[in-house]
Design a protein around this motif. Structure first.
Motif, mmCIF file in Angstrom:
data_model
loop_
_atom_site.group_PDB
_atom_site.id
_atom_site.type_symbol
_atom_site.label_atom_id
_atom_site.label_comp_id
_atom_site.label_asym_id
_atom_site.label_seq_id
_atom_site.Cartn_x
_atom_site.Cartn_y
_atom_site.Cartn_z
ATOM 1 N N ALA A 189 14.542 -10.222 40.321
ATOM 2 C CA ALA A 189 15.695 -9.667 41.239
ATOM 3 C C ALA A 189 16.907 -10.701 41.041
ATOM 4 C CB ALA A 189 15.229 -9.244 42.437
ATOM 5 N N ALA A 190 16.631 -11.885 41.220
ATOM 6 C CA ALA A 190 17.811 -13.089 41.438
ATOM 7 C C ALA A 190 18.338 -13.287 40.119
ATOM 8 C CB ALA A 190 17.238 -14.175 42.231
ATOM 9 N N PHE A 191 17.417 -13.470 39.144
ATOM 10 C CA PHE A 191 17.737 -14.099 37.727
ATOM 11 C C PHE A 191 18.149 -13.134 36.663
ATOM 12 C CE2 PHE A 191 16.211 -17.702 40.189
ATOM 13 C CZ PHE A 191 17.101 -18.866 39.846
ATOM 14 N N ALA A 192 17.877 -11.859 36.855
ATOM 15 C CA ALA A 192 18.278 -10.879 36.106
ATOM 16 C C ALA A 192 17.782 -11.015 34.426
ATOM 17 C CB ALA A 192 19.677 -10.451 36.106
ATOM 18 N N PRO A 193 16.711 -11.460 34.110
ATOM 19 C CA PRO A 193 16.190 -11.705 32.966
ATOM 20 C C PRO A 193 16.236 -10.271 32.005
ATOM 21 C CG PRO A 193 14.117 -11.727 34.014
ATOM 22 C CD PRO A 193 15.500 -11.597 35.168
ATOM 23 N N LYS A 194 16.753 -10.356 30.673
ATOM 24 C CA LYS A 194 16.678 -8.932 29.980
ATOM 25 C C LYS A 194 15.362 -8.769 29.263
ATOM 26 C CE LYS A 194 21.623 -9.157 29.047
ATOM 27 N NZ LYS A 194 22.064 -10.553 30.136
ATOM 28 N N PHE A 195 14.757 -9.820 28.845
ATOM 29 C CA PHE A 195 13.501 -9.666 28.255
ATOM 30 C C PHE A 195 12.129 -10.323 28.701
ATOM 31 C CE2 PHE A 195 17.203 -10.016 25.354
ATOM 32 C CZ PHE A 195 17.324 -8.639 24.829
ATOM 33 N N LEU A 196 11.129 -10.025 28.264
ATOM 34 C CA LEU A 196 9.858 -10.772 28.913
ATOM 35 C C LEU A 196 9.505 -12.119 28.469
ATOM 36 C CD1 LEU A 196 7.114 -10.319 30.613
ATOM 37 C CD2 LEU A 196 6.194 -9.318 28.418
ATOM 38 N N SER A 197 9.641 -12.149 26.726
ATOM 39 C CA SER A 197 9.382 -13.073 26.214
ATOM 40 C C SER A 197 10.481 -13.411 24.947
ATOM 41 C CB SER A 197 7.875 -13.289 25.729
ATOM 42 O OG SER A 197 7.645 -12.088 24.651
ATOM 43 N N ARG A 198 10.300 -14.753 24.364
ATOM 44 C CA ARG A 198 11.005 -14.653 23.157
ATOM 45 C C ARG A 198 10.602 -13.684 22.094
ATOM 46 N NH1 ARG A 198 13.226 -19.582 20.475
ATOM 47 N NH2 ARG A 198 12.554 -20.717 22.328
ATOM 48 N N GLU A 199 9.603 -12.946 22.178
ATOM 49 C CA GLU A 199 9.190 -12.198 21.059
ATOM 50 C C GLU A 199 9.714 -10.998 21.134
ATOM 51 O OE1 GLU A 199 7.127 -15.794 20.856
ATOM 52 O OE2 GLU A 199 6.935 -14.369 22.531
ATOM 53 N N ASP A 200 10.204 -10.589 22.287
ATOM 54 C CA ASP A 200 10.716 -9.337 22.907
ATOM 55 C C ASP A 200 12.270 -9.186 22.452
ATOM 56 O OD1 ASP A 200 8.287 -8.112 23.742
ATOM 57 O OD2 ASP A 200 8.427 -9.510 25.448
ATOM 58 N N ILE A 201 12.843 -10.212 22.221
ATOM 59 C CA ILE A 201 14.137 -10.311 21.873
ATOM 60 C C ILE A 201 14.515 -9.663 20.477
ATOM 61 C CG2 ILE A 201 16.444 -11.711 21.917
ATOM 62 C CD1 ILE A 201 15.152 -13.823 23.654
ATOM 63 N N PRO A 202 15.193 -8.795 20.065
ATOM 64 C CA PRO A 202 15.530 -8.401 19.089
ATOM 65 C C PRO A 202 15.956 -9.259 17.846
ATOM 66 C CG PRO A 202 16.442 -6.840 20.417
ATOM 67 C CD PRO A 202 15.952 -8.191 21.264
ATOM 68 N N ALA A 203 15.693 -9.382 16.764
ATOM 69 C CA ALA A 203 16.104 -10.605 15.768
ATOM 70 C C ALA A 203 17.659 -10.108 15.638
ATOM 71 C CB ALA A 203 15.339 -9.980 14.302
ATOM 72 N N GLU A 204 18.141 -9.168 15.646
ATOM 73 C CA GLU A 204 19.697 -8.964 15.666
ATOM 74 C C GLU A 204 20.472 -9.548 16.572
ATOM 75 O OE1 GLU A 204 18.297 -4.797 16.891
ATOM 76 O OE2 GLU A 204 17.459 -6.473 15.264
ATOM 77 N N ALA A 205 19.854 -9.629 17.896
ATOM 78 C CA ALA A 205 20.262 -10.266 18.815
ATOM 79 C C ALA A 205 20.403 -11.815 18.753
ATOM 80 C CB ALA A 205 19.655 -9.854 20.202
ATOM 81 N N LEU A 206 19.288 -12.397 18.173
ATOM 82 C CA LEU A 206 19.233 -13.824 17.916
ATOM 83 C C LEU A 206 20.231 -14.237 16.878
ATOM 84 C CD1 LEU A 206 15.439 -14.246 18.171
ATOM 85 C CD2 LEU A 206 17.225 -15.163 19.797
ATOM 86 N N ASP A 207 20.271 -13.375 15.772
ATOM 87 C CA ASP A 207 21.305 -13.650 14.915
ATOM 88 C C ASP A 207 22.495 -13.550 15.081
ATOM 89 O OD1 ASP A 207 19.283 -13.818 13.018
ATOM 90 O OD2 ASP A 207 19.347 -11.604 12.237
ATOM 91 N N ALA A 208 22.953 -12.666 16.151
ATOM 92 C CA ALA A 208 24.331 -12.594 16.478
ATOM 93 C C ALA A 208 24.620 -14.137 17.443
ATOM 94 C CB ALA A 208 24.436 -11.558 17.586
ATOM 95 N N GLU A 209 23.632 -14.412 18.230
ATOM 96 C CA GLU A 209 23.744 -15.754 18.911
ATOM 97 C C GLU A 209 23.895 -16.848 18.015
ATOM 98 O OE1 GLU A 209 24.310 -16.408 22.267
ATOM 99 O OE2 GLU A 209 24.374 -14.192 22.214
#
Length: 278
Positions: A189-209
């Protein structure tokens, strides 16, 4: 003209959620007949539904419903003003939607809106009636449902003591542990994470970063030879910021959420976090 009493107005307000003066006028027009007054308010309210479509519904409430310890529902219902959000009728509508989702397990929001919440009445029609009765744009924005898990818990947070919860979190653990479930849900609630783990982050999101990190580093004049290390360092920072398991735990920043879960011998299977209007 019938003699409309304060008790009649109060009863009509409780039935419809409409404003006091609107109830008084409807009762006068219906010559004191409450059922007819309800119909008049619905008719007048429905006329205004289309006009309200373009309005911004950024207030509202998040409600939860837990069943049997292994199932839970989270619902966000939006309205235009905090005045309506804190009203009993609005919260009743939100709770009814949560109960309906729990009972029917719709595949998605479109399926939920098209399903029957009452005989001959779809959820969309039910929401439109609330729209008409409350005189504001009412939107069933989203829901999350966890079923069949080992242990499901919820945490609801009020950003204003006079309003219903504006932030809701649903968590599922692989075994019962009420204390850890509460701690982790509060952290989410306080830190608002978007994903559960590294593996759940879409590859395109990491490429964009990576692209952004490299372009930023070049703008900053970083040495070419150092770019790979700098880029990966910034991508790692992005992962730690957005993956709940890699975030520093709210109650002990020396530990990650993953470490806290490991020490308790439990696994966070999934989570959902809603914030009104966000």
């Amino acid at each position: 003209m019938a003699n409309t009493t304060a008790a009649d107005v109060k009863k009509l307000r409780e039935l419809t959620g409409a404003g006091m003066m609107d109830c008084k006028k409807a009762l006068d027009e219906a010559e004191g007949n409450v059922d007819k007054a309800v119909e008049l308010l619905r008719i007048k309210g429905q006329k205004g539904v289309a006009k309200r479509e373009g309005r911004d519904a950024s207030n509202g409430a998040v409600v939860s419903l837990l069943e049997g310890g292994n199932s839970g529902v989270l619902v966000e219902l939006n309205c235009e003003t905090d005045f309506v959000a804190k009203g009993g009728r609005f919260v009743e509508v939100a709770n009814a939607l949560a109960a309906h989702v729990a009972a029917t397990s719709p595949a998605d929001l479109d399926a939920a809106l098209a399903s029957e919440i009452q005989p001959g009445k779809t959820v969309q029609q039910f929401v439109d009636e609330a729209n008409a009765g409350l005189g504001e744009k009412i939107v069933f924005r989203r829901f999350a449902q966890f079923t069949g898990g080992a242990y499901v818990a919820a945490y609801m947070h009020r950003t204003d003591p006079d309003l219903p919860p504006a932030i809701g979190v649903l968590v599922e653990l692989d075994q019962e542990n009420a204390e850890i479930a509460k701690d982790v849900a509060q952290h989410i609630a306080a830190f608002a994470p978007k994903f559960l783990s590294r593996e759940d982050i879409p590859a395109e999101a990491l490429d964009a970063e990576r692209r952004i990190a490299e372009a930023t580093a070049r703008e900053e004049g970083k040495p070419e030879a150092a770019l790979p290390r700098i880029v990966e360092g910034r991508v790692t920072g992005f992962v730690k910021e957005n993956s709940v398991l890699e975030q520093a735990f709210a109650k002990d920043s020396k530990k990650t959420v993953q470490k806290v879960l490991d020490e308790a011998g439990v696994k966070l299977v999934r989570f959902a976090r809603f914030r009104v209007g966000a």
